[in-house]
Design a protein around this motif. Structure first.
Motif, PDB file in Angstrom:
ATOM      1  N   PRO A  38     -31.588 -89.348  -1.172  1.00  0.00           N
ATOM      2  CA  PRO A  38     -30.497 -90.302  -1.371  1.00  0.00           C
ATOM      3  C   PRO A  38     -30.620 -91.468  -0.394  1.00  0.00           C
ATOM      4  N   ASP A  39     -29.930 -92.535  -0.668  1.00  0.00           N
ATOM      5  CA  ASP A  39     -29.963 -93.683   0.243  1.00  0.00           C
ATOM      6  C   ASP A  39     -29.302 -93.354   1.573  1.00  0.00           C
ATOM      7  N   VAL A  40     -28.230 -92.588   1.524  1.00  0.00           N
ATOM      8  CA  VAL A  40     -27.521 -92.139   2.723  1.00  0.00           C
ATOM      9  C   VAL A  40     -27.110 -90.688   2.465  1.00  0.00           C
ATOM     10  N   ALA A  41     -27.235 -89.845   3.485  1.00  0.00           N
ATOM     11  CA  ALA A  41     -26.803 -88.449   3.338  1.00  0.00           C
ATOM     12  C   ALA A  41     -26.164 -87.974   4.631  1.00  0.00           C
ATOM     13  N   TRP A  42     -25.280 -87.013   4.484  1.00  0.00           N
ATOM     14  CA  TRP A  42     -24.634 -86.378   5.634  1.00  0.00           C
ATOM     15  C   TRP A  42     -24.559 -84.886   5.373  1.00  0.00           C
ATOM     16  N   VAL A  43     -24.918 -84.099   6.400  1.00  0.00           N
ATOM     17  CA  VAL A  43     -24.851 -82.642   6.339  1.00  0.00           C
ATOM     18  C   VAL A  43     -24.055 -82.167   7.549  1.00  0.00           C
ATOM     19  N   SER A  44     -23.112 -81.254   7.325  1.00  0.00           N
ATOM     20  CA  SER A  44     -22.304 -80.732   8.428  1.00  0.00           C
ATOM     21  C   SER A  44     -23.183 -79.971   9.417  1.00  0.00           C
ATOM     22  N   ASN A  45     -22.769 -79.979  10.670  1.00  0.00           N
ATOM     23  CA  ASN A  45     -23.496 -79.230  11.703  1.00  0.00           C
ATOM     24  C   ASN A  45     -23.615 -77.758  11.337  1.00  0.00           C
ATOM     25  N   GLU A  46     -22.533 -77.193  10.844  1.00  0.00           N
ATOM     26  CA  GLU A  46     -22.522 -75.770  10.506  1.00  0.00           C
ATOM     27  C   GLU A  46     -23.619 -75.432   9.496  1.00  0.00           C
ATOM     28  N   ARG A  47     -23.721 -76.213   8.446  1.00  0.00           N
ATOM     29  CA  ARG A  47     -24.732 -75.936   7.417  1.00  0.00           C
ATOM     30  C   ARG A  47     -26.140 -76.267   7.924  1.00  0.00           C
ATOM     31  N   TRP A  48     -26.296 -77.360   8.678  1.00  0.00           N
ATOM     32  CA  TRP A  48     -27.603 -77.743   9.201  1.00  0.00           C
ATOM     33  C   TRP A  48     -28.142 -76.679  10.155  1.00  0.00           C
ATOM     34  N   ASN A  49     -27.273 -76.162  11.003  1.00  0.00           N
ATOM     35  CA  ASN A  49     -27.701 -75.178  11.991  1.00  0.00           C
ATOM     36  C   ASN A  49     -28.055 -73.825  11.387  1.00  0.00           C
ATOM     37  N   MET A  50     -27.743 -73.608  10.126  1.00  0.00           N
ATOM     38  CA  MET A  50     -28.142 -72.382   9.440  1.00  0.00           C
ATOM     39  C   MET A  50     -29.614 -72.419   9.030  1.00  0.00           C
ATOM     40  N   LEU A  51     -30.210 -73.608   9.053  1.00  0.00           N
ATOM     41  CA  LEU A  51     -31.622 -73.758   8.684  1.00  0.00           C
ATOM     42  C   LEU A  51     -32.509 -73.429   9.880  1.00  0.00           C
ATOM     43  N   SER A  52     -33.678 -72.899   9.602  1.00  0.00           N
ATOM     44  CA  SER A  52     -34.654 -72.640  10.662  1.00  0.00           C
ATOM     45  C   SER A  52     -35.274 -73.960  11.119  1.00  0.00           C
ATOM     46  N   ASP A  53     -35.951 -73.934  12.254  1.00  0.00           N
ATOM     47  CA  ASP A  53     -36.643 -75.140  12.739  1.00  0.00           C
ATOM     48  C   ASP A  53     -37.652 -75.624  11.704  1.00  0.00           C
ATOM     49  N   SER A  54     -38.364 -74.712  11.088  1.00  0.00           N
ATOM     50  CA  SER A  54     -39.360 -75.071  10.073  1.00  0.00           C
ATOM     51  C   SER A  54     -38.695 -75.729   8.864  1.00  0.00           C
ATOM     52  N   GLU A  55     -37.551 -75.194   8.439  1.00  0.00           N
ATOM     53  CA  GLU A  55     -36.838 -75.773   7.294  1.00  0.00           C
ATOM     54  C   GLU A  55     -36.301 -77.158   7.633  1.00  0.00           C
ATOM     55  N   GLN A  56     -35.857 -77.354   8.862  1.00  0.00           N
ATOM     56  CA  GLN A  56     -35.365 -78.668   9.273  1.00  0.00           C
ATOM     57  C   GLN A  56     -36.500 -79.682   9.352  1.00  0.00           C
ATOM     58  N   GLU A  57     -37.695 -79.235   9.660  1.00  0.00           N
ATOM     59  CA  GLU A  57     -38.839 -80.131   9.847  1.00  0.00           C
ATOM     60  C   GLU A  57     -39.388 -80.655   8.526  1.00  0.00           C
ATOM     61  N   LYS A  58     -39.466 -79.797   7.519  1.00  0.00           N
ATOM     62  CA  LYS A  58     -40.025 -80.211   6.225  1.00  0.00           C
ATOM     63  C   LYS A  58     -38.928 -80.847   5.382  1.00  0.00           C
ATOM     64  N   PHE A  59     -38.965 -80.613   4.069  1.00  0.00           N
ATOM     65  CA  PHE A  59     -37.886 -81.081   3.210  1.00  0.00           C
ATOM     66  C   PHE A  59     -36.769 -80.043   3.316  1.00  0.00           C
ATOM     67  N   PRO A  60     -35.693 -80.353   4.020  1.00  0.00           N
ATOM     68  CA  PRO A  60     -34.665 -79.345   4.244  1.00  0.00           C
ATOM     69  C   PRO A  60     -34.167 -78.735   2.923  1.00  0.00           C
ATOM     70  N   PRO A  61     -34.159 -77.412   2.825  1.00  0.00           N
ATOM     71  CA  PRO A  61     -33.704 -76.756   1.598  1.00  0.00           C
ATOM     72  C   PRO A  61     -32.175 -76.664   1.563  1.00  0.00           C
ATOM     73  N   ILE A  62     -31.569 -77.809   1.349  1.00  0.00           N
ATOM     74  CA  ILE A  62     -30.111 -77.893   1.394  1.00  0.00           C
ATOM     75  C   ILE A  62     -29.681 -79.128   0.605  1.00  0.00           C
ATOM     76  N   CYS A  63     -28.563 -79.009  -0.059  1.00  0.00           N
ATOM     77  CA  CYS A  63     -27.971 -80.186  -0.693  1.00  0.00           C
ATOM     78  C   CYS A  63     -27.005 -80.798   0.300  1.00  0.00           C
ATOM     79  N   PRO A  64     -27.122 -82.090   0.578  1.00  0.00           N
ATOM     80  CA  PRO A  64     -26.180 -82.715   1.518  1.00  0.00           C
ATOM     81  C   PRO A  64     -24.727 -82.532   1.064  1.00  0.00           C
ATOM     82  N   ASP A  65     -23.829 -82.492   2.042  1.00  0.00           N
ATOM     83  CA  ASP A  65     -22.399 -82.429   1.739  1.00  0.00           C
ATOM     84  C   ASP A  65     -21.932 -83.747   1.121  1.00  0.00           C
ATOM     85  N   PHE A  66     -22.566 -84.836   1.535  1.00  0.00           N
ATOM     86  CA  PHE A  66     -22.154 -86.174   1.114  1.00  0.00           C
ATOM     87  C   PHE A  66     -23.388 -87.035   0.905  1.00  0.00           C
TER      88      PHE A  66
END
Length: 194
Positions: free
Chosen positions: A90-118
């Protein structure tokens, strides 16, 4: 470096997530997305006006987020792997800390497997409104986005997407968009895009 055929977006590739990530890294001079059925889409660079407006949108969300520190803001170069297996930016995205912190370091590094909250999608002069509206519904909202804005600066319209609700259309840029309970206290004065 891999050769990228001209007809790439017409052909079906069946890359798994790691193969697609590696493909994107090996062709880092191009930007790709993948839809939910595996089609690879070559994404054009934005023009000057769209890039400028994207920066304004990102800056406003970053400034709001710096005060509350309730999540992370991402720009249009970040691709997210959605539950449908689509990989979208997306052009702009936001993910809550709670949901972001559930991802592993590896998941955060690549294409995060998460749909942004906004998300915000900003239409460019070459976008087809019907296609972008489909992306909002079929990709973002269908995969769990809680609030999404599609902004058309050329027709001065904004579309607000919420789960299980009809799309709300805002006509004219004298209005403000409200981040509601997802982005508590965030207001976007659409006049900054006019």
């Amino acid at each position: 470096m891999l050769e990228v055929p001209f007809e790439l977006h017409y052909r079906k590739f069946r890359f798994d997530d790691d193969e697609f990530y590696d493909f994107c890294l090996q062709n880092d001079n191009l930007k790709f997305e993948r839809d939910s059925i595996g089609n690879i889409i070559v994404m054009p660079n934005t023009g000057g006006k769209t890039g400028y407006l994207n920066s304004k949108l990102n800056a406003r969300l970053v400034i709001w987020n710096e005060i509350l520190e309730s999540g992370l803001v991402f720009d249009s170069s970040t691709a997210f792997r959605l539950p449908s297996s689509a990989v979208r930016s997306p052009d702009v995205a936001w993910v809550s800390n709670e949901r972001w912190n559930m991802l592993s370091d590896s998941e955060q590094e690549k294409f995060p497997p998460i749909c942004p909250d906004f998300v915000i999608e900003l239409m460019s002069i070459t976008d087809n409104e019907t296609d972008v509206k489909s992306k909002m519904t079929d990709e973002w909202m269908a995969n769990g986005c809680k609030l999404a804005w599609l902004i058309n600066p050329y027709d001065k319209k904004a579309f607000i997407y919420r789960p299980n609700q009809a799309v709300e259309t805002i006509y004219g840029f004298e209005n403000k968009l409200n981040g509601e309970e997802i982005l508590n206290g965030f207001l976007l004065d659409l006049r900054v895009l006019g």
